[in-house]
Design a protein around this motif. Structure first.
Motif: not given
Length: 322
Positions: A236-251, A298-309
Motif C-alpha cells: 500500500e502507498g499514498p498517491p504517486a505524487t507524494i513519493f520522491d521518485h528520484r529516490k528508491p526506498f532506502s533499505v 538461525g538469526t533473523p536479518v534486521d530489515v529497515v525500510v525508509m520512504a522519501h517524500g
C-alpha cells in the motif's frame, strides 16, 4: 361505526404494512449511508487532508440523511396501487415510516455503542443505554425526531401531490415511481461521485497533502522466499505524487545500506539486488535481495525500510526481523 370512520380505519390498515416496510428500509439507509459508507469510501484517504475530507464527508452524510428520509416517506405512498388516497393519509403514512426509520437508527447507534466496549453486555445494560438518553435529553431528541419525521412526511406529500395532479391513475403511479427511482439514483451518485473525484484529484496532485502524514499509509511487506533470499513488496502507498521518485526506498539490513546494487557493492554486503535499482517508490513495486548476506542461519536479518517524500521528508515504514 360511521362510514367515514370505517373508511379511515381501512385506509390505516392498508397503509400500515407499507409504512413499516418503508421505515425499515429507511432505517437501514440511515445506518449504512452516513456511517459505513463514510468509513468505506473516505477511511483510506481522510488522513491526507483531515480538514477538507472531514468537511466533505460530513456534508455528504447530511445530504444522504435528508434524501434517505425523503425516500422513506415516498416509498409507502408509491407502493399503493390505488390512486384515490387522500393527501392527509399519505402524509401520515410517510410520518409513520419516518418514525420507524428514526427508531431503527437510534436502536442501532445505542446497541452498537454498548457492544463496542469489548465485553458482552447484560440485558440491563442494553435497556439502560436505550432508555436513559430519552430520560436525560427528551426535548432535544424529540425535536430531532420530529424534524426527521417531517422530512419523511414531506416526501410522502410530494408523491401524493404528483398523483393527484396526474391525468390518470396509471400515469400518477408511473410518475411517482419514476420520482422514487430518481431519488434512489441521486443517492447512489452522491455516495460514489465525491470519493471518486477525491481519489482522482489526489492522484494528480490537485489536493494539498502533508507528505509526511501521507507516507504513514505506506505498507511494505518482507517475505523470505528461500534461506538466502528476501523479497520486499510495496503493498500500500499514498498517491504517486507524494513519493520522491528520484529516490528508491532506502533499505538497511543489519545496519548496512543495501538500497540498491551500488550500495551493496560499496558496503561489501554479500547480496545481489534484483532489480539493481532497488525497491522503487511506487505501489506494487518489488525487489529481491539474494546472497549469503541475507542467509537465515538461525538469526533473523534486521530489515529497515525508509520512504522519501517529495518535500524531503523521510519516514521508516518497516522495521522487522526476517
Amino acid at each position: 361505526m360511521t362510514p367515514d370512520r370505517q373508511t379511515t380505519l381501512q385506509n390505516l390498515r392498508r397503509l400500515l404494512p407499507s409504512s413499516l416496510f418503508a421505515g425499515l428500509v429507511g432505517g437501514g439507509l440511515l445506518v449504512v449511508l452516513p456511517t459505513y459508507v463514510h468509513t468505506w469510501f473516505w477511511g483510506g484517504i481522510v488522513c491526507y487532508n483531515h480538514g477538507l475530507f472531514d468537511t466533505i464527508g460530513t456534508f455528504q452524510g447530511l445530504v444522504l440523511g435528508i434524501l434517505s428520509l425523503l425516500l422513506t416517506g415516498m416509498l409507502p405512498v408509491a407502493l399503493q396501487r390505488e390512486s384515490g388516497m387522500k393527501r392527509d393519509f399519505a402524509v401520515l403514512a410517510g410520518g409513520i415510516a419516518g418514525c420507524v426509520a428514526i427508531l431503527v437508527n437510534y436502536l442501532h447507534s445505542q446497541i452498537t455503542s454498548i457492544f463496542g466496549h469489548g465485553y458482552a453486555p447484560e440485558l440491563s445494560d442494553i435497556l439502560a443505554a436505550i432508555i436513559f438518553p430519552f430520560a436525560n435529553h427528551a426535548l432535544p431528541l424529540l425535536a430531532i425526531g420530529l424534524a426527521m419525521a417531517a422530512l419523511a412526511a414531506l416526501g410522502a406529500f410530494v408523491i401524493s401531490f404528483i398523483r393527484e395532479r396526474a391525468a390518470g391513475p396509471n400515469e400518477g403511479a408511473a410518475t411517482s415511481r419514476l420520482l422514487l427511482c430518481s431519488t434512489a439514483a441521486i443517492i447512489l451518485v452522491i455516495v460514489v461521485l465525491p470519493p471518486l473525484a477525491a481519489h482522482a484529484m489526489l492522484d494528480v496532485g490537485m489536493i494539498d497533502v502533508n507528505p509526511r502524514t501521507a507516507l504513514m499509509t505506506t505498507l511494505v511487506s518482507a517475505e523470505r522466499t528461500a534461506p538466502d533470499a528476501i523479497v520486499l513488496t510495496v503493498r500500500e502507498g499514498p498517491p504517486a505524487t507524494i513519493f520522491d521518485h528520484r529516490k528508491p526506498f532506502s533499505v538497511m539490513m543489519n545496519g548496512v545500506d543495501v538500497s540498491d546494487a551500488s550500495a551493496c557493492t560499496a558496503s561489501g554486503f554479500a547480496a545481489t539486488v534484483d532489480p539493481p535499482g532497488g525497491l522503487s517508490a511506487a505501489k506494487g513495486s518489488e525487489a529481491a535481495w539474494t546472497g549469503t548476506g541475507v542467509l537465515n542461519n538461525g538469526t533473523p536479518v534486521d530489515v529497515v525500510v525508509m520512504a522519501h517524500g517529495v518535500d524531503g521528508s523521510d519516514l521508516i515504514v518497516m522495521n522487522l526481523g526476517v
